[in-house]
Design a protein around this motif. Sequence first.
Motif, PDB file in Angstrom:
ATOM      1  N   LYS A 125       9.192  -8.533  -3.452  1.00 58.03           N
ATOM      2  CA  LYS A 125       7.938  -7.530  -3.031  1.00 58.03           C
ATOM      3  C   LYS A 125       8.062  -7.276  -1.475  1.00 58.03           C
ATOM      4  O   LYS A 125       7.687  -6.287  -1.184  1.00 58.03           O
ATOM      5  N   LYS A 126       8.517  -8.473  -0.548  1.00 57.31           N
ATOM      6  CA  LYS A 126       8.628  -8.115   0.797  1.00 57.31           C
ATOM      7  C   LYS A 126       9.231  -6.870   1.038  1.00 57.31           C
ATOM      8  O   LYS A 126       9.230  -6.086   1.873  1.00 57.31           O
ATOM      9  N   LEU A 129       7.824  -3.779   0.161  1.00 55.48           N
ATOM     10  CA  LEU A 129       6.709  -3.162   1.051  1.00 55.48           C
ATOM     11  C   LEU A 129       7.352  -2.820   2.419  1.00 55.48           C
ATOM     12  O   LEU A 129       7.061  -1.666   2.982  1.00 55.48           O
ATOM     13  N   LEU A 132       8.278   0.998   1.504  1.00 56.39           N
ATOM     14  CA  LEU A 132       7.289   1.839   1.761  1.00 56.39           C
ATOM     15  C   LEU A 132       6.696   2.030   3.011  1.00 56.39           C
ATOM     16  O   LEU A 132       6.440   3.236   3.285  1.00 56.39           O
ATOM     17  N   LYS A 133       6.764   0.979   3.794  1.00 50.87           N
ATOM     18  CA  LYS A 133       6.309   1.390   5.186  1.00 50.87           C
ATOM     19  C   LYS A 133       7.077   2.226   5.928  1.00 50.87           C
ATOM     20  O   LYS A 133       6.571   3.033   6.653  1.00 50.87           O
ATOM     21  N   TYR A 155       2.624  -0.794 -10.201  1.00 59.33           N
ATOM     22  CA  TYR A 155       3.122  -0.583  -8.693  1.00 59.33           C
ATOM     23  C   TYR A 155       1.825   0.482  -8.031  1.00 59.33           C
ATOM     24  O   TYR A 155       1.924   0.736  -6.845  1.00 59.33           O
ATOM     25  N   LYS A 157      -1.265   0.489  -7.329  1.00 60.06           N
ATOM     26  CA  LYS A 157      -2.132  -0.016  -6.411  1.00 60.06           C
ATOM     27  C   LYS A 157      -1.584  -0.174  -5.044  1.00 60.06           C
ATOM     28  O   LYS A 157      -1.879   0.214  -4.163  1.00 60.06           O
ATOM     29  N   THR A 158      -0.283  -0.753  -5.205  1.00 60.55           N
ATOM     30  CA  THR A 158       0.500  -0.817  -4.007  1.00 60.55           C
ATOM     31  C   THR A 158       0.764   0.618  -3.164  1.00 60.55           C
ATOM     32  O   THR A 158       0.656   0.947  -2.236  1.00 60.55           O
ATOM     33  N   LEU A 159       1.371   1.610  -4.229  1.00 53.72           N
ATOM     34  CA  LEU A 159       1.720   2.850  -3.756  1.00 53.72           C
ATOM     35  C   LEU A 159       0.508   3.328  -3.126  1.00 53.72           C
ATOM     36  O   LEU A 159       0.360   4.036  -2.008  1.00 53.72           O
ATOM     37  N   ARG A 161      -1.950   2.312  -1.388  1.00 53.30           N
ATOM     38  CA  ARG A 161      -2.171   1.948  -0.204  1.00 53.30           C
ATOM     39  C   ARG A 161      -1.719   2.559   1.152  1.00 53.30           C
ATOM     40  O   ARG A 161      -2.213   2.930   2.016  1.00 53.30           O
ATOM     41  N   TYR A 162      -0.704   3.348   0.960  1.00 52.21           N
ATOM     42  CA  TYR A 162       0.148   4.149   1.708  1.00 52.21           C
ATOM     43  C   TYR A 162       0.053   5.812   1.508  1.00 52.21           C
ATOM     44  O   TYR A 162       0.140   6.458   2.290  1.00 52.21           O
TER      45      TYR A 162
END
Length: 189
Positions: A125-126, A129, A132-133, A155, A157-159, A161-162
Amino acid sequence: MDISTFIPLSTYYSYLKRFVISPTTMGTIAPSSRWLCYEMLDKLNWQQDLQVAELGAGTGVITQQILKRMSVNSSLDVFEIEPSFATELDKINDHRLRVYTASAEKLNSHYNMIISGLPFLSIPKKTGLRVLKRVHKELLKTQGCFVLFQYTTRYEKTLSRYFHLEKKLVMRNVPPAWVYYCTPKNKIG
């Protein structure tokens, strides 16, 4: 639509072998289908000179399709951590292509497009992330786009965010895959 691309049987064998050895880094037992490649790439504007990155390039199925669409003055940086796949990528004879046997976390250039085959749910996960950052940071500078595929919508929800998301399901792939067209949000929420 050019869907006449022939994928050698040895490519399927390479994927299956790598999946058996390391299923968490592969995410699939087969290379991307020509229909998945088409859905990922044909919506994009290839009419200008571009700096493109491909993350998790595998044996180069999508890489070859990117090169077919790019202008002569464009460039393609591919990131592939699997040594045997990087060796296959190095065999592609094209001056516009640079192969990096490094993690996508090492992105450090301003790209107009970033294309990804990374299995985000399978990698730590890290790490996902951090990737993605980096993608967000590099694309924000060029107002570029990020196109990726995933085998589930988990995935999303995570996508989101950015990125602002648009998605399409491609059934003619093993397994079926969701293609996401992403543009960076100005602020990470």
